[in-house]
Design a protein around this motif. Structure first.
Motif, PDB file in Angstrom:
ATOM      1  N   PRO A 133       8.689  40.160 -29.275  1.00 10.76           N
ATOM      2  CA  PRO A 133       8.954  39.420 -30.506  1.00 10.76           C
ATOM      3  C   PRO A 133       9.560  40.266 -31.614  1.00 10.76           C
ATOM      4  O   PRO A 133       9.642  39.808 -32.765  1.00 10.76           O
ATOM      5  CB  PRO A 133       7.546  38.974 -30.914  1.00 10.76           C
ATOM      6  N   PHE A 137       9.716  36.707 -34.463  1.00  6.25           N
ATOM      7  CA  PHE A 137       9.109  35.750 -33.545  1.00  6.25           C
ATOM      8  C   PHE A 137      10.004  34.529 -33.359  1.00  6.25           C
ATOM      9  O   PHE A 137      10.090  33.953 -32.279  1.00  6.25           O
ATOM     10  CB  PHE A 137       7.725  35.323 -34.062  1.00  6.25           C
ATOM     11  N   GLY A 138      10.705  34.151 -34.421  1.00  6.37           N
ATOM     12  CA  GLY A 138      11.580  32.996 -34.313  1.00  6.37           C
ATOM     13  C   GLY A 138      12.679  33.154 -33.295  1.00  6.37           C
ATOM     14  O   GLY A 138      13.209  32.157 -32.772  1.00  6.37           O
ATOM     15  N   ALA A 141      12.322  31.332 -29.902  1.00  3.21           N
ATOM     16  CA  ALA A 141      12.262  29.868 -29.857  1.00  3.21           C
ATOM     17  C   ALA A 141      12.814  29.270 -28.563  1.00  3.21           C
ATOM     18  O   ALA A 141      12.197  28.360 -27.993  1.00  3.21           O
ATOM     19  CB  ALA A 141      12.973  29.282 -31.070  1.00  3.21           C
ATOM     20  N   CYS A 158       2.098  42.382 -28.335  1.00  6.73           N
ATOM     21  CA  CYS A 158       1.419  42.369 -29.629  1.00  6.73           C
ATOM     22  C   CYS A 158       0.878  43.748 -29.986  1.00  6.73           C
ATOM     23  O   CYS A 158       1.332  44.363 -30.947  1.00  6.73           O
ATOM     24  CB  CYS A 158       0.299  41.332 -29.620  1.00  6.73           C
ATOM     25  N   ASP A 175       3.738  38.457 -46.054  1.00  6.75           N
ATOM     26  CA  ASP A 175       3.800  37.216 -45.295  1.00  6.75           C
ATOM     27  C   ASP A 175       4.868  36.314 -45.928  1.00  6.75           C
ATOM     28  O   ASP A 175       4.873  36.123 -47.142  1.00  6.75           O
ATOM     29  CB  ASP A 175       2.442  36.518 -45.322  1.00  6.75           C
ATOM     30  N   THR A 177       5.192  33.215 -46.071  1.00  5.89           N
ATOM     31  CA  THR A 177       4.665  31.996 -46.677  1.00  5.89           C
ATOM     32  C   THR A 177       3.820  32.286 -47.907  1.00  5.89           C
ATOM     33  O   THR A 177       4.011  31.687 -48.966  1.00  5.89           O
ATOM     34  CB  THR A 177       3.829  31.203 -45.653  1.00  5.89           C
ATOM     35  N   ALA A 187       0.825  39.000 -37.586  1.00  5.78           N
ATOM     36  CA  ALA A 187       1.778  37.903 -37.701  1.00  5.78           C
ATOM     37  C   ALA A 187       2.130  37.328 -36.337  1.00  5.78           C
ATOM     38  O   ALA A 187       2.226  36.104 -36.164  1.00  5.78           O
ATOM     39  CB  ALA A 187       3.038  38.385 -38.417  1.00  5.78           C
ATOM     40  N   VAL A 188       2.312  38.199 -35.335  1.00 10.12           N
ATOM     41  CA  VAL A 188       2.602  37.737 -33.975  1.00 10.12           C
ATOM     42  C   VAL A 188       1.445  36.887 -33.454  1.00 10.12           C
ATOM     43  O   VAL A 188       1.639  35.802 -32.887  1.00 10.12           O
ATOM     44  CB  VAL A 188       2.869  38.936 -33.047  1.00 10.12           C
ATOM     45  N   GLN A 191       1.362  33.447 -35.076  1.00 10.82           N
ATOM     46  CA  GLN A 191       2.381  32.547 -34.536  1.00 10.82           C
ATOM     47  C   GLN A 191       1.940  31.977 -33.190  1.00 10.82           C
ATOM     48  O   GLN A 191       2.129  30.793 -32.907  1.00 10.82           O
ATOM     49  CB  GLN A 191       3.700  33.307 -34.376  1.00 10.82           C
ATOM     50  N   ALA A 194      -0.695  29.294 -33.724  1.00  9.46           N
ATOM     51  CA  ALA A 194      -0.136  28.018 -34.168  1.00  9.46           C
ATOM     52  C   ALA A 194       0.415  27.218 -32.985  1.00  9.46           C
ATOM     53  O   ALA A 194       0.256  25.987 -32.921  1.00  9.46           O
ATOM     54  CB  ALA A 194       0.954  28.267 -35.206  1.00  9.46           C
ATOM     55  N   LEU A 195       1.040  27.905 -32.040  1.00  6.43           N
ATOM     56  CA  LEU A 195       1.588  27.214 -30.869  1.00  6.43           C
ATOM     57  C   LEU A 195       0.496  26.714 -29.935  1.00  6.43           C
ATOM     58  O   LEU A 195       0.703  25.747 -29.198  1.00  6.43           O
ATOM     59  CB  LEU A 195       2.526  28.165 -30.121  1.00  6.43           C
TER      60      LEU A 195
END
Length: 291
Positions: A133, A137-138, A141, A158, A175, A177, A187-188, A191, A194-195
């Motif tokens: 990542p 991370f994006g 996708a 990680c 961060d 956000t 952060a990894v 993410q 969240a998934l």
């Protein structure tokens, strides 16, 4: 089951495999030195005999296998053909295959990697893929979208055990956000969490966390429990990490650890029965260490 519509999510399939066979993933790492130790030539035919002997020994008897793509790629197109055979052998044996290719790129290139290793019908598509990542991370996708659509999984780097990894993984940045400082590893993990939200018994986006990284998760603020996904952990049992070390690394997330063992099993070859016994012993050791 070959159609994505019929395939259960990777996390659910892995949880069932670990319950049935123990928390062990056998790495298939055909180093030149191991080929030599087995009396095999360092060429595509030696590679094939090595890899398929391992599959004969452990297929249907362990939760997963993890062929390291680099050791197949070094033999060119014939080596990649052997990797395709390993993926097919895992499918035939009902053993999950994690292709350890650590792919990570951007845009259409990442999409092409995803297509190669995660698309239904690709001969290189196992059940999960390791990815990096560290281009953001994006950037993952395309792999995330295709893996989850196809019922496959990802293991995202990680917290790795190599000393150089700390330079990136432990680094702190605001961060995007909240603006609050957070480590890259944290952060990894967030993410991935969240998934995996709402997945049961395990999400399909896991992390790679070395079993010998000590208190790295705590010191970087990386919440492994919240990830709700599998944790692929090199270095368990005979490779160096016992119960005390694993408690320090994984804490309450120990039940989600898939221990990876390569040379600890492979050095028992080339005899099939010896390899099988080594794998079963490693599975028992991992289960005891993670209990």
């Amino acid at each position: 089951m070959s159609a994505a519509g019929e395939r259960a999510p990777f996390g659910a399939r892995l949880a069932a495999a670990m319950a049935a066979h123990g928390p062990l993933c056998v790495g298939i790492d055909p180093h030149a030195s191991l080929l030599d130790a087995w009396g095999l030539p360092d060429d595509a035919e030696g590679l094939r005999r090595f890899a398929l002997t391992v599959m004969e020994a452990v297929g249907g008897r362990v939760a997963a296998v993890k062929p390291q793509a680099a050791f197949f790629e070094r033999h060119g197109s014939r080596g990649l053909a052997v990797l395709e055979e390993v993926v097919a052998a895992g499918r035939d044996a009902g053993t999950l295959v994690v292709v350890d290719a650590k792919r990570g790129d951007i845009g259409s290139t990442m999409g092409a990697y995803a297509d190669a290793f995660l698309r239904d019908g690709s001969p290189l598509a196992g059940d999960a893929l390791t990815v990096s990542p560290f281009l953001g991370f994006g950037s993952l996708a395309p792999a995330v979208d295709l893996a989850l659509t196809a019922g496959r999984g990802l293991f995202v780097l990680c917290l790795t055990s190599n000393p150089e990894g700390r330079d990136v993984q432990h680094a702190v940045a605001p961060d995007p956000t909240t603006g609050a400082p957070r480590s890259v590893a944290a952060a990894v993990a967030a993410q991935a969490a969240a998934l995996n939200a709402g997945a049961h018994p395990l999400g399909s986006v896991g992390l790679v966390v070395g079993a010998t990284v000590g208190d790295a998760a705590r010191s970087t603020g990386t919440d492994l429990v919240a990830v709700n996904g599998p944790l692929l952990a090199p270095g368990v049992g005979a490779q160096g990490a016992g119960p005390d070390e694993l408690r320090a690394v994984f804490g309450e997330a120990r039940g989600r650890v898939l221990a990876s063992s390569s040379r600890g099993v492979l050095r028992a070859g080339p005899d099939v029965s010896s390899l099988r016994a080594a794998a079963l012993r490693a599975a028992q050791e991992a289960a005891a260490a993670l209990g």
